[in-house]
Design a protein around this motif. Structure first.
Motif, PDB file in Angstrom:
ATOM      1  N   VAL A  12       0.846  -1.193   0.000  1.00 12.20           N
ATOM      2  CA  VAL A  12       0.000   0.000   0.000  1.00 12.20           C
ATOM      3  C   VAL A  12       0.882   1.243   0.000  1.00 12.20           C
ATOM      4  O   VAL A  12       0.957   1.994   0.984  1.00 12.20           O
ATOM      5  CB  VAL A  12      -0.979   0.006   1.204  1.00 12.20           C
ATOM      6  N   GLY A  20      -6.533   2.013  -3.464  1.00 17.95           N
ATOM      7  CA  GLY A  20      -7.416   1.928  -2.310  1.00 17.95           C
ATOM      8  C   GLY A  20      -8.281   3.157  -2.145  1.00 17.95           C
ATOM      9  O   GLY A  20      -9.496   3.055  -1.894  1.00 17.95           O
ATOM     10  N   VAL A  32     -11.708  -2.842   1.685  1.00 21.07           N
ATOM     11  CA  VAL A  32     -10.364  -2.808   1.112  1.00 21.07           C
ATOM     12  C   VAL A  32      -9.382  -3.183   2.214  1.00 21.07           C
ATOM     13  O   VAL A  32      -9.298  -2.501   3.247  1.00 21.07           O
ATOM     14  CB  VAL A  32     -10.022  -1.418   0.544  1.00 21.07           C
ATOM     15  N   GLY A  34      -5.446  -3.963   3.287  1.00 16.55           N
ATOM     16  CA  GLY A  34      -4.051  -3.756   2.939  1.00 16.55           C
ATOM     17  C   GLY A  34      -3.181  -4.859   3.497  1.00 16.55           C
ATOM     18  O   GLY A  34      -3.357  -5.289   4.646  1.00 16.55           O
ATOM     19  N   ILE A  51      -7.202   2.261   2.997  1.00 21.76           N
ATOM     20  CA  ILE A  51      -7.688   0.915   3.262  1.00 21.76           C
ATOM     21  C   ILE A  51      -8.636   0.962   4.458  1.00 21.76           C
ATOM     22  O   ILE A  51      -8.611   1.897   5.253  1.00 21.76           O
ATOM     23  CB  ILE A  51      -6.531  -0.072   3.557  1.00 21.76           C
TER      24      ILE A  51
END
Length: 285
Positions: A12, A20, A32, A34, A51
């Protein structure tokens, strides 16, 4: 727009964080997740809204994923795809954001499980900045995303990848992995080599007199060194070809300057200006 249930993002940083942010802002995913190696960086990404939650446990991250996007360093992507495919749901889509494709695709297709769910991708967006702190929800809007399937890539996964990247705002181009690498060696990897060479060729005592040309020509050298070393190594064959082509072009300028040939210099400059203008105008509607 189509929703994608749970989307897991491995890595990320700038690209993964921007994906994201776009997913969450556009309402394209129920959740979402990560995935990374550093819990503090995942906490940072969560705090920035990239996220919903983060974990350092791969199996936990992808247990319910409908889509997995691998945004780790280029030299780790193939290994990460294979390990994630082994613990992901059967009908998952795995795609990536690697800047060089041939070696990734070849490595993944050597794994039976991974090749059933993987579609190579490269969103042509980025910045010299890095980390989730540099991510933007609109980073992919209107950008090309190259998809690099082969004859072994399942058609339903290709279509799923097309829908996913289109949903993020990308314009899709589909091409062979090696053709992708040949083009990117010239349009992206070579310019980074040239920028680094230009930056280091100017003596430090001259920098007081450096201005816009030096700044603009060397901007990308602020990027992460390890990231670009990995890309150069992954695409070495095509990059060496593009360096040789650049050396020949530079040589034409050198020879025209040495021979005090204004017509050739003007012709070289105009040709370059028109090529740049074609880039600025963009592809035909």
């Amino acid at each position: 727009m189509e929703r994608f249930g749970t989307v897991a993002i491995a890595g990320v940083g700038l690209i993964g964080g921007s994906i994201g942010l776009a997913l969450r802002r556009k309402g394209l995913a129920d959740r979402v997740i990560g995935l990374g190696r550093d819990a503090s960086r995942l906490d940072e990404a969560k705090g920035l809204g990239a996220i919903d939650c983060g974990t350092t446990d791969p199996a936990r991250a992808v247990a319910e994923a409908e889509v997995i996007v691998v945004c780790t360093p280029t030299d780790r992507i193939a290994t990460d795809i294979k390990s994630l495919a082994a613990v992901a749901p059967e009908h998952v889509l795995i795609t990536d954001a690697g800047s060089a494709k041939r070696r990734i695709v070849e490595a993944v297709e050597g794994d039976i499980r991974a090749r059933e769910v993987f579609v190579g991708a490269h969103p042509l967006a980025g910045s010299e900045r890095r980390g989730a702190v540099a991510a933007r929800a609109d980073l992919l809007d209107g950008r090309v995303c190259a998809l690099t399937p082969t004859g072994r890539t399942p058609a339903d996964r290709i279509e799923a990848a097309r829908r996913f990247w289109t949903g993020l705002g990308c314009r899709i181009v589909v091409l062979d992995p090696d053709d992708h690498d040949a083009a990117l060696a010239r349009t992206s990897h070579l310019p980074h080599v040239v920028a680094a060479a230009l930056a280091s060729s100017v003596p430090e005592h001259c920098l007081e007199l450096a201005a816009g040309a030096y700044r603009d020509g060397t901007r990308v050298v602020a990027s992460d060194a390890d990231l670009w070393v990995a890309i150069f190594r992954e695409n070495a064959v095509h990059l060496l070809e593009s360096v040789a082509e650049f050396e020949a072009a530079l040589g034409r300028f050198r020879d025209a300057i040495a021979s005090d040939d204004p017509e050739t210099l003007r012709s070289l400059w105009v040709t370059a200006r028109e090529r740049r203008r074609s880039f600025e105008d963009g592809p035909p509607a």
